[in-house]
Design a protein around this motif. Sequence first.
Motif, PDB file in Angstrom:
ATOM      1  N   MET A   1       0.834  -1.212   0.000  1.00 38.09           N
ATOM      2  CA  MET A   1       0.000   0.000   0.000  1.00 38.09           C
ATOM      3  C   MET A   1       0.866   1.259   0.000  1.00 38.09           C
ATOM      4  O   MET A   1       0.544   2.264  -0.628  1.00 38.09           O
ATOM      5  CB  MET A   1      -0.926  -0.017   1.232  1.00 38.09           C
ATOM      6  N   SER A   2       2.005   1.188   0.717  1.00 46.20           N
ATOM      7  CA  SER A   2       2.895   2.346   0.796  1.00 46.20           C
ATOM      8  C   SER A   2       3.457   2.704  -0.577  1.00 46.20           C
ATOM      9  O   SER A   2       3.700   3.875  -0.880  1.00 46.20           O
ATOM     10  CB  SER A   2       4.033   2.070   1.776  1.00 46.20           C
ATOM     11  N   GLU A   3       3.684   1.673  -1.435  1.00 44.12           N
ATOM     12  CA  GLU A   3       4.200   1.948  -2.779  1.00 44.12           C
ATOM     13  C   GLU A   3       3.192   2.738  -3.614  1.00 44.12           C
ATOM     14  O   GLU A   3       3.568   3.655  -4.345  1.00 44.12           O
ATOM     15  CB  GLU A   3       4.535   0.632  -3.489  1.00 44.12           C
ATOM     16  N   TYR A   4       1.901   2.365  -3.488  1.00 42.50           N
ATOM     17  CA  TYR A   4       0.860   3.089  -4.208  1.00 42.50           C
ATOM     18  C   TYR A   4       0.822   4.548  -3.748  1.00 42.50           C
ATOM     19  O   TYR A   4       0.698   5.471  -4.556  1.00 42.50           O
ATOM     20  CB  TYR A   4      -0.512   2.441  -3.988  1.00 42.50           C
ATOM     21  N   ILE A   8       1.529   7.951  -5.969  1.00 46.01           N
ATOM     22  CA  ILE A   8       0.584   9.074  -6.005  1.00 46.01           C
ATOM     23  C   ILE A   8       1.290  10.386  -5.689  1.00 46.01           C
ATOM     24  O   ILE A   8       1.149  11.383  -6.396  1.00 46.01           O
ATOM     25  CB  ILE A   8      -0.588   8.838  -5.026  1.00 46.01           C
ATOM     26  N   LEU A   9       2.095  10.359  -4.628  1.00 44.19           N
ATOM     27  CA  LEU A   9       2.812  11.563  -4.220  1.00 44.19           C
ATOM     28  C   LEU A   9       3.811  11.990  -5.293  1.00 44.19           C
ATOM     29  O   LEU A   9       3.945  13.173  -5.623  1.00 44.19           O
ATOM     30  CB  LEU A   9       3.537  11.338  -2.894  1.00 44.19           C
ATOM     31  N   ARG A  10       4.525  11.007  -5.851  1.00 45.92           N
ATOM     32  CA  ARG A  10       5.525  11.312  -6.883  1.00 45.92           C
ATOM     33  C   ARG A  10       4.848  11.867  -8.139  1.00 45.92           C
ATOM     34  O   ARG A  10       5.386  12.767  -8.806  1.00 45.92           O
ATOM     35  CB  ARG A  10       6.336  10.059  -7.212  1.00 45.92           C
ATOM     36  N   SER A  11       3.670  11.338  -8.479  1.00 45.91           N
ATOM     37  CA  SER A  11       2.938  11.815  -9.652  1.00 45.91           C
ATOM     38  C   SER A  11       2.520  13.276  -9.471  1.00 45.91           C
ATOM     39  O   SER A  11       2.660  14.095 -10.387  1.00 45.91           O
ATOM     40  CB  SER A  11       1.701  10.957  -9.904  1.00 45.91           C
ATOM     41  N   ASN A  50       9.466   9.548 -15.121  1.00 46.06           N
ATOM     42  CA  ASN A  50      10.265   8.713 -14.222  1.00 46.06           C
ATOM     43  C   ASN A  50      10.097   9.129 -12.761  1.00 46.06           C
ATOM     44  O   ASN A  50      10.081   8.289 -11.864  1.00 46.06           O
ATOM     45  CB  ASN A  50      11.745   8.776 -14.619  1.00 46.06           C
ATOM     46  N   ILE A  51       9.970  10.430 -12.540  1.00 43.91           N
ATOM     47  CA  ILE A  51       9.707  10.885 -11.171  1.00 43.91           C
ATOM     48  C   ILE A  51       8.392  10.297 -10.677  1.00 43.91           C
ATOM     49  O   ILE A  51       8.260   9.911  -9.518  1.00 43.91           O
ATOM     50  CB  ILE A  51       9.648  12.431 -11.121  1.00 43.91           C
ATOM     51  N   ALA A  52       7.412  10.205 -11.577  1.00 40.32           N
ATOM     52  CA  ALA A  52       6.072   9.778 -11.185  1.00 40.32           C
ATOM     53  C   ALA A  52       5.994   8.304 -10.807  1.00 40.32           C
ATOM     54  O   ALA A  52       5.443   7.955  -9.757  1.00 40.32           O
ATOM     55  CB  ALA A  52       5.084  10.091 -12.311  1.00 40.32           C
TER      56      ALA A  52
END
Length: 236
Positions: A1-4, A8-11, A50-52
């Motif tokens: 869940m933390s990866e999702y 989201i934050l990176r996007s 790539n950041i996203a």
Amino acid sequence: MSEYFEVILRSIASFGLLLIGTRILGKQTISKMTMFDFVAAISLGAIAANIAFNTSIKSNHAALAFVVYIIIIFMMALISLKSRKGRKLFAGDPTIVIEKGKILDKNMKKMRYTLDYLNQQLREKDVFNIEEVLFAIIETNGTLTVLKKPQFRNVNRQDLMIPITPEFKLPIELIMDGEVIKENLEHNNLTELWLKMELNKRNLVQRDVLYAVLSANGNMYVNTYDNHIHSPIDKE
């Protein structure tokens, strides 16, 4: 869940960076692009992507690369602004493909530019007969500029010696989506009372108006919410 959550934050962060970068670089980035603009846009888009979603790359490293690209592009834009040689280096030169009505096939071959594509771009300029063309130039952003022979150019008021009314300002938007644009009134020394009187002349009040604009010649165009068109052509 933390990866999702991280994606989201990176996007959100990458979108914000891309928006900020575009604002810094200016409207040229989103206009018809030169080769330099194209390379810059592709590079920024790749880094932002790539950041996203590429969690294997540290976000701070990707953000740093993005900032470096912004700086490089900005510096190149400054060089182009200050130096004609710089502009030629980064954007290239326009290429003449028709001169004095003659097609320059050697110039076209250098660009790998075909006759079919030339005809297509001429048609987009409302030129269906190539004999009408005096000069045609491929600009650095890939668009075709056409100068017709004098006998095929459109007649204008000056040619016919028709008197014109001078215009010294742009149209002024007064009401949009039913809301008065007070800044435009103030900047043009107009008042809400004046606007109300103009609407009264048309038996209208503000809440009836979808859009109102004062043209450069002093005429006011008003479009109401009720346009009295009961069967619109595009009604689905």
